[in-house]
Design a protein around this motif. Sequence first.
Motif, PDB file in Angstrom:
ATOM      1  N   ILE A 262       1.069  -1.234  -0.096  1.00  0.00           N
ATOM      2  CA  ILE A 262      -0.050   0.021  -0.113  1.00  0.00           C
ATOM      3  C   ILE A 262       0.800   1.282  -0.186  1.00  0.00           C
ATOM      4  N   PHE A 263       0.380   2.206  -0.699  1.00  0.00           N
ATOM      5  CA  PHE A 263       1.237   3.572  -0.723  1.00  0.00           C
ATOM      6  C   PHE A 263       0.244   4.694  -0.687  1.00  0.00           C
ATOM      7  N   ALA A 264       0.345   5.492   0.011  1.00  0.00           N
ATOM      8  CA  ALA A 264      -0.563   6.688   0.228  1.00  0.00           C
ATOM      9  C   ALA A 264       0.001   7.949  -0.788  1.00  0.00           C
ATOM     10  N   LEU A 265      -1.210   8.471  -1.519  1.00  0.00           N
ATOM     11  CA  LEU A 265      -0.970   9.513  -2.404  1.00  0.00           C
ATOM     12  C   LEU A 265      -1.497  10.700  -1.895  1.00  0.00           C
ATOM     13  N   SER A 266      -0.610  11.575  -1.404  1.00  0.00           N
ATOM     14  CA  SER A 266      -1.213  12.907  -0.812  1.00  0.00           C
ATOM     15  C   SER A 266      -1.513  13.717  -1.849  1.00  0.00           C
ATOM     16  N   ALA A 267      -2.513  14.124  -2.096  1.00  0.00           N
ATOM     17  CA  ALA A 267      -3.027  15.177  -3.394  1.00  0.00           C
ATOM     18  C   ALA A 267      -4.174  16.030  -2.756  1.00  0.00           C
ATOM     19  N   PRO A 268      -3.768  17.054  -2.107  1.00  0.00           N
ATOM     20  CA  PRO A 268      -5.039  17.925  -1.552  1.00  0.00           C
ATOM     21  C   PRO A 268      -5.937  18.220  -2.759  1.00  0.00           C
ATOM     22  N   ILE A 269      -7.432  18.295  -2.342  1.00  0.00           N
ATOM     23  CA  ILE A 269      -8.137  18.798  -3.648  1.00  0.00           C
ATOM     24  C   ILE A 269      -8.687  19.932  -3.096  1.00  0.00           C
TER      25      ILE A 269
END
Length: 129
Positions: free
Chosen positions: A61-68
């Motif tokens: 699992i990897f987390a993708l941080s991409a604020p909307i």
Amino acid sequence: MAGIKDVAQEAGVSVSTVSYALSGKRSISAKTTDKVMAAVERLGYTPDASARKMRGMRNHIFALSAPIRGDINQAKYNAYFLQTAWQAKNRGYDVLLLTGEDAVADIRRCAGIRRDVAVVAAGLQERRC
């Protein structure tokens, strides 16, 4: 639900051979690996995540941080997220999408819960975590 023993029986190999073929920890011939993977596909087998964790295996699992934010180009973001998910899926990974405005806080929260999750930060302004 199929188990690893079912896969071994279907492929005509031992349980340890199935385990090695799936984990990549030992060299297994391409022919045997193909048999194992065909059996996995036919049976719809998926490894038990908690068992993998207990054995010290990565959770993939990897987390993708991409604020909307309100000013995003939705088409580009959608294409990016979809492409990221496809590439992860093709490599046996799942994606945890972090969309909060405070990406640093999301990353810290995620890292505090799961020590074995990699984080990819997209669209962050320069700030130290």
